[in-house]
Design an enzyme around this catalytic site. Sequence first.
Site, mmCIF file in Angstrom:
data_model
loop_
_atom_site.group_PDB
_atom_site.id
_atom_site.type_symbol
_atom_site.label_atom_id
_atom_site.label_comp_id
_atom_site.label_asym_id
_atom_site.label_seq_id
_atom_site.Cartn_x
_atom_site.Cartn_y
_atom_site.Cartn_z
ATOM 1 N N ARG A 36 0.827 -1.217 0.000
ATOM 2 C CA ARG A 36 0.000 0.000 0.000
ATOM 3 C C ARG A 36 0.862 1.268 0.000
ATOM 4 O O ARG A 36 0.464 2.269 -0.591
ATOM 5 C CB ARG A 36 -0.947 -0.003 1.199
ATOM 6 C CG ARG A 36 -2.091 -0.967 0.972
ATOM 7 C CD ARG A 36 -3.026 -1.011 2.138
ATOM 8 N NE ARG A 36 -4.304 -1.576 1.737
ATOM 9 C CZ ARG A 36 -5.252 -1.933 2.592
ATOM 10 N NH1 ARG A 36 -5.069 -1.764 3.878
ATOM 11 N NH2 ARG A 36 -6.391 -2.434 2.152
ATOM 12 N N GLY A 353 -8.343 -9.788 0.132
ATOM 13 C CA GLY A 353 -7.031 -10.195 0.635
ATOM 14 C C GLY A 353 -6.660 -11.622 0.277
ATOM 15 O O GLY A 353 -5.503 -11.895 -0.070
ATOM 16 N N GLY A 376 -13.011 -4.355 1.166
ATOM 17 C CA GLY A 376 -14.402 -3.937 1.363
ATOM 18 C C GLY A 376 -14.836 -2.922 0.316
ATOM 19 O O GLY A 376 -15.950 -2.993 -0.220
#
Length: 396
Positions: A36, A353, A376
């Site tokens: 990330r 994930g 999500g």
Amino acid sequence: MAKLIVSDLDVKDKKVLIRVDFNVPIKDGVIGNDNRVVAALPTIKYVIENGGKAILLSHLGRIKTEDDKKKLSLRPVAEHLSELLGKPVTFVPATRGAELEDAIAKMNDGDVLVMENTRFEDLDGKKESGNDPELGKYWASLGDLFVNDAFGTAHRSHASNVGIASNMKQTAAGFLMEKEIKFLGDAVENPKHPFVAILGGAKVSDKIGVISNLIPKADKIIVGGGMTYTFYAAKGLSIGKSLVETDKIDLAKKIIDEAGDKLVLPVDNVVATEFNNDAPHKTVEGNIPDGYMALDIGEKSIELFKETLKGAKTVVWNGPMGVFEMSNYAKGTYEVGKALGELTDAATIIGGGDSTAAAVELGIADKITHISTGGGASLEYLEGKELPGIAAISNK
Ligand code: AMP
């Protein structure tokens, strides 16, 4: 409508607030996986290379106690960012106040500053997660421009995304956000056909919205993983001790009717006597025998799914086909992943994930067109919902 992008802004001499997603796995100050942080680099570099001052905000984990604060400081992430950028990064251990404001005032063009975990504000009445109006306004006052590059939190209305945006004249998307919107948006709104969705994972309830939204858009919807057996129950097949959501059986029946032959379910399964890698197991077709639970899809299903994927031009994959954490029940997930990696002429998109972990383990991540950074958020996008973090970005 097309969104305003960071490259549309004149960032020179400007204090640019950037909401990044630095919500990385972290233990004892050590970062487990920096994907990330790496994914946020293009936006940060764009701002500093064009003479802006980059002021970064991110959450990290959930803050419920004073003790959580010790474990979830962004300091190690700021230090890692400094290594990745090859230049100093100022870390301010505060989310507001004189220390932060002074540090910002001292910034030169091209400097980078990371402020402390935005969720430290949650200890005092959930100010960040509850989108406290005063907090969004305060953070907005610290900068001249706002760039939102945190797709992972785009499905939430927090002070650090929606709150800041609502106090700024304009909000732009960062390059990561732009990429996520492009690939997920194309898949949902404008897919190249055949469009195949592969949905797995434990619960039907998590994916119902996605399946319903994709029925009219997709050519095939492959279902695997634990949620399969609620569909089996809806079809009147016996499921033994397999995972089932009894309150969702009627909904599964409705989906079976609506989807018709678009819905592709496993035809055989690896079944075991217990939820244990070493439990006695075998492959059976159709009905799951009493005393057994289905923990992976079988060989015939793997072939059926591969056949269904042949010639696909758009594929979206979210969720494992079985309990892939246990080696005896991992084959279905890995074979589906491999098949995806072999589709050279398709836009392949992975979310969630577990599917991402499978693609990385298989070494096929670089063959996938887009791996979403938001679990999500990507699911809500596929459900066709408006994501508040994206809605708050200005249109061009
Ligand atoms: P989700 O978080 O809903 O994507 O579900 C992922 C989890 O589902 C993984 O931890 C898998 O082990 C689990 N899972 C997949 N297939 C099955 C199955 N047949 N029975 C029980 N759990 C499963």
